[in-house]
Design a protein around this motif. Structure first.
Motif, PDB file in Angstrom:
ATOM      1  N   SER A   1       0.834  -1.208   0.000  1.00  0.00           N
ATOM      2  CA  SER A   1       0.000   0.000   0.000  1.00  0.00           C
ATOM      3  C   SER A   1       0.863   1.250   0.000  1.00  0.00           C
ATOM      4  O   SER A   1       2.031   1.224   0.400  1.00  0.00           O
ATOM      5  N   GLU A   2       0.236   2.360  -0.403  1.00  0.00           N
ATOM      6  CA  GLU A   2       0.903   3.673  -0.391  1.00  0.00           C
ATOM      7  C   GLU A   2       1.391   3.990   1.012  1.00  0.00           C
ATOM      8  O   GLU A   2       2.507   4.481   1.208  1.00  0.00           O
ATOM      9  N   LEU A   3       0.529   3.714   1.987  1.00  0.00           N
ATOM     10  CA  LEU A   3       0.863   4.047   3.372  1.00  0.00           C
ATOM     11  C   LEU A   3       2.090   3.282   3.839  1.00  0.00           C
ATOM     12  O   LEU A   3       2.976   3.841   4.497  1.00  0.00           O
ATOM     13  N   LEU A   4       2.180   2.010   3.468  1.00  0.00           N
ATOM     14  CA  LEU A   4       3.338   1.205   3.864  1.00  0.00           C
ATOM     15  C   LEU A   4       4.612   1.770   3.245  1.00  0.00           C
ATOM     16  O   LEU A   4       5.618   1.953   3.916  1.00  0.00           O
ATOM     17  N   LEU A   5       4.530   2.075   1.946  1.00  0.00           N
ATOM     18  CA  LEU A   5       5.719   2.585   1.254  1.00  0.00           C
ATOM     19  C   LEU A   5       6.149   3.929   1.820  1.00  0.00           C
ATOM     20  O   LEU A   5       7.333   4.235   1.898  1.00  0.00           O
ATOM     21  N   LYS A   6       5.159   4.721   2.254  1.00  0.00           N
ATOM     22  CA  LYS A   6       5.477   6.043   2.803  1.00  0.00           C
ATOM     23  C   LYS A   6       6.056   5.921   4.211  1.00  0.00           C
ATOM     24  O   LYS A   6       6.952   6.657   4.588  1.00  0.00           O
ATOM     25  N   SER A   7       5.507   4.962   5.003  1.00  0.00           N
ATOM     26  CA  SER A   7       5.952   4.857   6.404  1.00  0.00           C
ATOM     27  C   SER A   7       7.222   4.052   6.586  1.00  0.00           C
ATOM     28  O   SER A   7       7.889   4.180   7.595  1.00  0.00           O
ATOM     29  N   ASN A   8       7.538   3.194   5.631  1.00  0.00           N
ATOM     30  CA  ASN A   8       8.761   2.408   5.738  1.00  0.00           C
ATOM     31  C   ASN A   8       9.472   2.409   4.388  1.00  0.00           C
ATOM     32  O   ASN A   8       9.608   1.374   3.745  1.00  0.00           O
ATOM     33  N   PRO A   9       9.942   3.597   3.968  1.00  0.00           N
ATOM     34  CA  PRO A   9      10.490   3.718   2.618  1.00  0.00           C
ATOM     35  C   PRO A   9      11.783   2.929   2.418  1.00  0.00           C
ATOM     36  O   PRO A   9      12.078   2.498   1.319  1.00  0.00           O
ATOM     37  N   ILE A  10      12.526   2.692   3.512  1.00  0.00           N
ATOM     38  CA  ILE A  10      13.826   2.027   3.352  1.00  0.00           C
ATOM     39  C   ILE A  10      13.669   0.529   3.169  1.00  0.00           C
ATOM     40  O   ILE A  10      14.246  -0.066   2.273  1.00  0.00           O
ATOM     41  N   HIS A  11      12.893  -0.115   4.033  1.00  0.00           N
ATOM     42  CA  HIS A  11      12.771  -1.573   3.945  1.00  0.00           C
ATOM     43  C   HIS A  11      11.480  -2.031   3.279  1.00  0.00           C
ATOM     44  O   HIS A  11      11.395  -3.144   2.782  1.00  0.00           O
ATOM     45  N   LYS A  12      10.460  -1.166   3.281  1.00  0.00           N
ATOM     46  CA  LYS A  12       9.165  -1.468   2.641  1.00  0.00           C
ATOM     47  C   LYS A  12       8.559  -2.767   3.195  1.00  0.00           C
ATOM     48  O   LYS A  12       8.021  -3.580   2.437  1.00  0.00           O
TER      49      LYS A  12
END
Lengths: 227, 227
Positions: A45-56
């Motif tokens: 999700s967008e939220l996941l990518l935004k909140s954990n951009p380094i490890h995703k």
């Protein structure tokens, strides 16, 4: 952020690491919104990518307007941000160091062994990987005996940091046992861990969130296209 | 417990060993430094860290603590009333410090080490790019964590300063060997200034090896065996 800021947890039903965060939040009676990533390996999700951009990766804890990543980090954060009982980390510095050491061992060595068994390309590789996994579990059995002092959990009478760290191997181990027909947790070699596994699964902070062995195996069969 | 003997098993060139040494200095804790000979492991090391057989190992009243970042937290918690706090006090800042320390060990240092092992210009270029990407992330992390203060931890060096700063010697050796500046005023202005301040800190200076000595040592350990 204050204790009563909103709390959200991005997780995934099958993720052993997300389970750690859920157990910790339950132990501290934290109210939170659970956001499930249904197919986290294939689409995020967008939220996941935004909140954990380094490890995703899941889990990610969002507290107020900040996010915390990495499951063991999240568990320690929950223990420190919500100071009410029960304590998740042990109270003495030495016991905390030992709990942290073995949690790291679970993540570095045991998960690597599990991956090696699951990813083995031929029988020779599988046997070698299985041997390594048995060795790791024997070490963990020894840690359990010393840590629990006969009281049932790694944390003693109550579930603690190391129980939460170790509990996450149970799902993957049960899947490997089902697929390979080999028992890795056995009465003869890991009697303490067998009893602990039952107690852990049945614990009120774990049961609501941990898939049963049958659910896990069905999920893995579907995911790996196995009959 | 805190008045009992403290020993540290380590080696002068190891950045991981430097971490607890800095922490012990910050807390003004006297200790005996037990230097391992390069290429062999002492009985005491094998007995104190049977699982990983690696340095550093802290022995406090003969009880061993292993894993450098875990040892640093142990030191901070055991000698909590001495010197400044090594971990930040706010749970979120602590989570950030732990997150970046893990990133440094799992991703950044692995790339740095790979520069010296790279064979051929293409591989070297690719790995250098990885480290530079990491440096950019860490430059931002520094600006976020330090909030205008001189160190990641604020006014005094702390957990994340130690976790990253311990690699500065090896970073300089790698820059010399690769003929390429990695930390410099143009690309990483905040980190460049931080690096100078870190190396000048009285808790760091006595244990940071000289670059020339480290470069000689690197030549020895990376020397290709003759046919």
């Amino acid at each position: 952020m204050a204790q009563n800021d909103t709390v959200k947890l991005i997780g995934s039903w099958s993720s052993p690491f997300a389970l750690r965060a859920r157990v910790a939040l339950h132990l501290k009676s934290v109210k939170y919104e659970y956001l499930d990533e249904p197919d986290v390996l294939k689409s995020k999700s967008e939220l996941l990518l935004k909140s954990n951009p380094i490890h995703k990766k899941v889990p990610v804890l969002i507290h107020g307007d900040v996010s915390i990543c990495e499951s063991l980090n999240i568990v320690q954060y929950v223990d420190e941000a919500w100071t009410s009982d029960p304590s998740i980390l042990p109270s003495l510095p030495y016991d905390r160091a030992i709990a942290r050491f073995w949690s790291l061992y679970v993540d570095d060595k045991i998960f690597a062994s599990l991956d090696a068994v699951a990813g083995a390309k031929d029988d020779g590789e599988r046997m070698a990987a299985a041997g390594k996994l048995m060795e790791c579990l024997a070490i963990l059995e020894d840690v359990f005996q010393k840590s629990s002092k006969g009281l049932g959990f790694f944390g003693g009478e109550n579930i603690g940091f190391l129980d939460i760290a170790c509990g996450t191997i149970l799902g993957p181990v049960s899947v490997i046992e089902a697929f390979s027909g080999v028992k890795f947790l056995r009465e003869e070699t890991t009697p303490g861990l067998i009893q602990w596994a039952e107690k852990f699964r049945a614990h009120e902070a774990v049961k609501p969130y941990m898939p049963t062995v049958e659910e896990f195996v069905a999920f893995a069969k579907k995911k790996f296209n196995v009959e | 417990m805190s008045s009992d003997e403290v020993k540290l098993i380590g080696a002068w060139a190891s950045p991981f060993v430097m971490r607890p040494r800095i922490a012990l200095n910050l807390k003004s804790v006297p200790y005996e430094f037990l230097q391992e000979t390069f290429g062999s492991k002492s009985e005491l090391l094998l007995k104190s860290n049977p699982v990983h057989k690696k340095i550093p190992v802290l022995l406090h009243a003969d009880k061993p603590v292993s894993e450098s970042n875990i040892i640093v937290e142990y030191i901070d918690e055991t000698w909590s009333s001495s010197g400044s706090s090594i971990l930040p006090s706010h749970p979120y800042d602590r989570a950030m410090a732990r997150f970046w320390a893990a990133y440094i060990d799992e991703k950044w240092f692995v790339s740095l080490r790979n520069i010296l092992k790279a064979e051929g210009e293409e591989e070297k270029k690719a790995v250098l790019a990885q480290v530079e990407e990491g440096n950019a992330l860490l430059e931002k992390a520094f600006n976020d964590c330090s909030n205008g203060k001189p160190f990641f931890n604020g006014d005094h060096i702390g957990y994340l300063d130690i976790a990253f700063g311990c690699f500065l010697g090896w970073l300089r050796v790698t820059e010399l060997a690769a003929g390429h500046q990695l930390l410099d005023e143009a690309k990483t202005p905040s980190l460049s200034k931080w690096a100078e301040r870190f190396c000048d800190d009285p808790a760091v200076k006595p244990v940071m090896p000289e670059t020339t000595k480290l470069a000689e040592f690197a030549k020895k350990i990376f020397a290709k065996p003759r046919a």
